[in-house]
Design an enzyme around this catalytic site. Structure first.
Site, PDB file in Angstrom:
ATOM      1  N   LYS A  62      31.238  50.590  47.883  1.00 51.34           N
ATOM      2  CA  LYS A  62      31.279  50.699  46.426  1.00 51.34           C
ATOM      3  C   LYS A  62      30.126  49.911  45.810  1.00 51.34           C
ATOM      4  O   LYS A  62      29.356  50.425  44.995  1.00 51.34           O
ATOM      5  CB  LYS A  62      32.629  50.168  45.924  1.00 51.34           C
ATOM      6  CG  LYS A  62      32.859  50.348  44.448  1.00 51.34           C
ATOM      7  CD  LYS A  62      34.200  49.741  44.009  1.00 51.34           C
ATOM      8  CE  LYS A  62      35.385  50.539  44.508  1.00 51.34           C
ATOM      9  NZ  LYS A  62      36.661  50.150  43.837  1.00 51.34           N
ATOM     10  N   LYS A  74      38.671  42.211  50.424  1.00 50.63           N
ATOM     11  CA  LYS A  74      39.919  42.563  49.739  1.00 50.63           C
ATOM     12  C   LYS A  74      41.012  41.589  50.155  1.00 50.63           C
ATOM     13  O   LYS A  74      41.021  41.115  51.294  1.00 50.63           O
ATOM     14  CB  LYS A  74      40.358  43.981  50.131  1.00 50.63           C
ATOM     15  CG  LYS A  74      41.250  44.654  49.103  1.00 50.63           C
ATOM     16  CD  LYS A  74      40.426  45.372  48.050  1.00 50.63           C
ATOM     17  CE  LYS A  74      41.290  46.085  47.031  1.00 50.63           C
ATOM     18  NZ  LYS A  74      40.471  46.924  46.152  1.00 50.63           N
ATOM     19  N   ASP A 113      43.847  44.032  41.166  1.00 49.83           N
ATOM     20  CA  ASP A 113      43.947  45.318  41.830  1.00 49.83           C
ATOM     21  C   ASP A 113      45.387  45.808  41.628  1.00 49.83           C
ATOM     22  O   ASP A 113      46.114  45.253  40.792  1.00 49.83           O
ATOM     23  CB  ASP A 113      43.585  45.174  43.320  1.00 49.83           C
ATOM     24  CG  ASP A 113      43.277  46.512  43.976  1.00 49.83           C
ATOM     25  OD1 ASP A 113      42.168  47.026  43.766  1.00 49.83           O
ATOM     26  OD2 ASP A 113      44.149  47.055  44.673  1.00 49.83           O
ATOM     27  N   ALA A 257      41.212  56.544  42.125  1.00 50.93           N
ATOM     28  CA  ALA A 257      42.087  55.965  43.156  1.00 50.93           C
ATOM     29  C   ALA A 257      41.241  55.563  44.358  1.00 50.93           C
ATOM     30  O   ALA A 257      40.315  56.283  44.734  1.00 50.93           O
ATOM     31  CB  ALA A 257      43.151  56.963  43.569  1.00 50.93           C
ATOM     32  N   ASN A 258      41.561  54.429  44.962  1.00 51.68           N
ATOM     33  CA  ASN A 258      40.852  53.991  46.165  1.00 51.68           C
ATOM     34  C   ASN A 258      41.398  54.725  47.393  1.00 51.68           C
ATOM     35  O   ASN A 258      42.581  55.055  47.452  1.00 51.68           O
ATOM     36  CB  ASN A 258      41.030  52.481  46.371  1.00 51.68           C
ATOM     37  CG  ASN A 258      40.173  51.664  45.410  1.00 51.68           C
ATOM     38  OD1 ASN A 258      39.010  51.981  45.178  1.00 51.68           O
ATOM     39  ND2 ASN A 258      40.743  50.626  44.843  1.00 51.68           N
TER      40      ASN A 258
HETATM   41  N1  PHE Z   1      40.250  46.436  41.923  1.00 49.28           N
HETATM   42  C1  PHE Z   1      38.840  46.453  41.765  1.00 49.28           C
HETATM   43  C2  PHE Z   1      38.218  47.564  42.616  1.00 49.28           C
HETATM   44  O1  PHE Z   1      38.881  48.167  43.464  1.00 49.28           O
HETATM   45  C3  PHE Z   1      38.292  45.168  42.210  1.00 49.28           C
HETATM   46  C4  PHE Z   1      37.614  44.311  41.228  1.00 49.28           C
HETATM   47  C5  PHE Z   1      37.155  43.144  41.671  1.00 49.28           C
HETATM   48  C6  PHE Z   1      37.390  44.656  39.926  1.00 49.28           C
HETATM   49  C7  PHE Z   1      36.462  42.299  40.878  1.00 49.28           C
HETATM   50  C8  PHE Z   1      36.708  43.824  39.109  1.00 49.28           C
HETATM   51  C9  PHE Z   1      36.247  42.636  39.591  1.00 49.28           C
HETATM   52  O2  PHE Z   1      37.063  47.870  42.466  1.00 49.28           O
END
Ligand code: PHE
Length: 353
Positions: A62, A74, A113, A257-258
């Site tokens: 990403k 993560k 998250d 969605a991841n």
């Molecule tokens: N949950 C976000 C993602 O999957 C993670 C994130 C981390 C968002 C730090 C903002 C800052 O991308």
């Protein structure tokens, strides 16, 4: 199981809450690993490890495709079925998480998250400075989901431009699966842009929201296979299985969605069916792009918004590259990520923003 190409995986039973805290650091080559903290129920704690491995690898990709000088990590806390997580134990858990992150000395920083909020980040922040998205009155940039939603909206514009000849969402039919913080904000933006929406969520109470934005409410299964221009996965991962592909009736799939693919091979199945799938880690980058812009690079709100909108160009370029190569956007994105990661690992780095 995902390939183990990670730098580090730390699993510690938090002394206060007694729950496993899993931090997977996939890569710090481009910069400190960044990735949210997920507190969720899994069948068992090892499923939480699996998820952390997959999600942290996706974060590396990403950030790489988004051109950020950040790696991927993560945090996952698998909450056992039946375990009650009342306010006191939840606070204890967040302090445990803060200590684990503090022990990593800045190699990894977290954010919200699935299952966590910016208020939770403030509690983690009592133990470590390596936390993004604290509430604004505590020095953070707050909830990142509006950025993530805006980034997904930008991605959808690029998809529509390539598939239908116009980036405008007016009159486009889309099915949004999942109306949480990101899915809900995205559905609202799409409705405001004049799209015709079918929406679904596992929580029946979200039906009122569907009515409010003038969307057609349906069940998740129906939404996934509805005849629409674009399917927008905005809930938990694993939605796109080998079994579901033949039943799809959309021209394209792009959502925040991841980990949408149940298996990487599904990207090829979609391609063969003529369905354009944009990798989730490209579509969902708005949260990190916006947050890092604001908190690390001290951009103004307008500048951060412009950075997030840049996802439209990124997706457009990936779709063009895929077209030229006759391959999938998944492959094109993977190759771009690999190129950026190689450059990050070499002494004369590509400039990153
Ligand atoms: N949950 C976000 C993602 O999957 C993670 C994130 C981390 C968002 C730090 C903002 C800052 O991308």
């Amino acid at each position: 199981m995902v390939a183990f190409e990670h730098e580090d995986v730390l699993i510690r039973r938090g002394p206060r809450a007694g729950l496993p805290v899993i931090v997977a650091i996939h890569s710090t080559a481009p910069g400190p690993a960044i990735g949210g903290c997920r507190i969720w129920r899994y069948a068992g704690w090892t499923e939480g490890v699996d998820d952390a491995l997959r999600l942290s690898a996706a974060m590396t990709h990403k950030s790489a495709v988004a051109g950020l000088a950040a790696g991927g990590g993560k945090t996952v806390v698998p909450v056992p079925a039946g375990a009650a997580l009342g306010p006191a134990r939840r606070r204890a858990l967040l302090l445990d998480i803060g200590d684990v992150i503090a022990s990593l000395d800045g190699r990894y920083a977290t954010g919200p998250d699935v299952g966590t909020t910016s208020a939770d980040m403030a509690i983690i922040g009592e133990r470590t400075a390596h936390v993004f998205c604290r509430p604004a009155d505590q020095g953070g940039s707050g909830d990142p989901s509006p950025h993530t939603a805006a980034g997904a909206f930008a991605a959808l514009r690029a998809v529509c431009a390539r598939r239908f000849g116009t980036a405008a969402l007016t009159g486009r039919r889309l099915a949004v699966v999942g109306l949480g913080n990101v899915g809900g904000a995205l559905a609202r933006m799409l409705a405001a842009a004049g799209a015709e929406l079918i929406v679904a969520d596992i929580d029946p109470a979200k039906r009122a929201f569907a009515d409010e934005i003038g969307a057609t409410w349906t069940g998740p299964e129906e939404a996934i296979t509805a005849p629409v221009d674009v399917l927008v996965p905005a809930a938990l991962g694993g939605l796109l299985t080998e079994e579901v592909v033949p039943a799809l009736r959309c021209a394209a799939i792009a959502g925040p969605a991841n980990n949408q693919l149940a298996d990487p091979a599904v990207a090829d199945l979609l391609h063969r069916r003529g369905i354009t799938w944009v990798p989730d880690y490209v579509v969902s980058a708005g949260g990190v792009i916006g947050t890092l812009g604001l908190e690390l690079h001290h951009r103004t709100a307008d500048e951060a918004r412009a950075l997030v909108s840049g996802i439209e160009d990124t997706v457009g370029e990936l779709l063009d590259a895929a077209e030229r190569a006759g391959g999938t956007p998944a492959r094109a994105a993977h190759e771009l990520a690999r190129r950026r990661l190689r450059a990050a690992a070499s002494p004369d780095r590509e400039p990153a923003r």
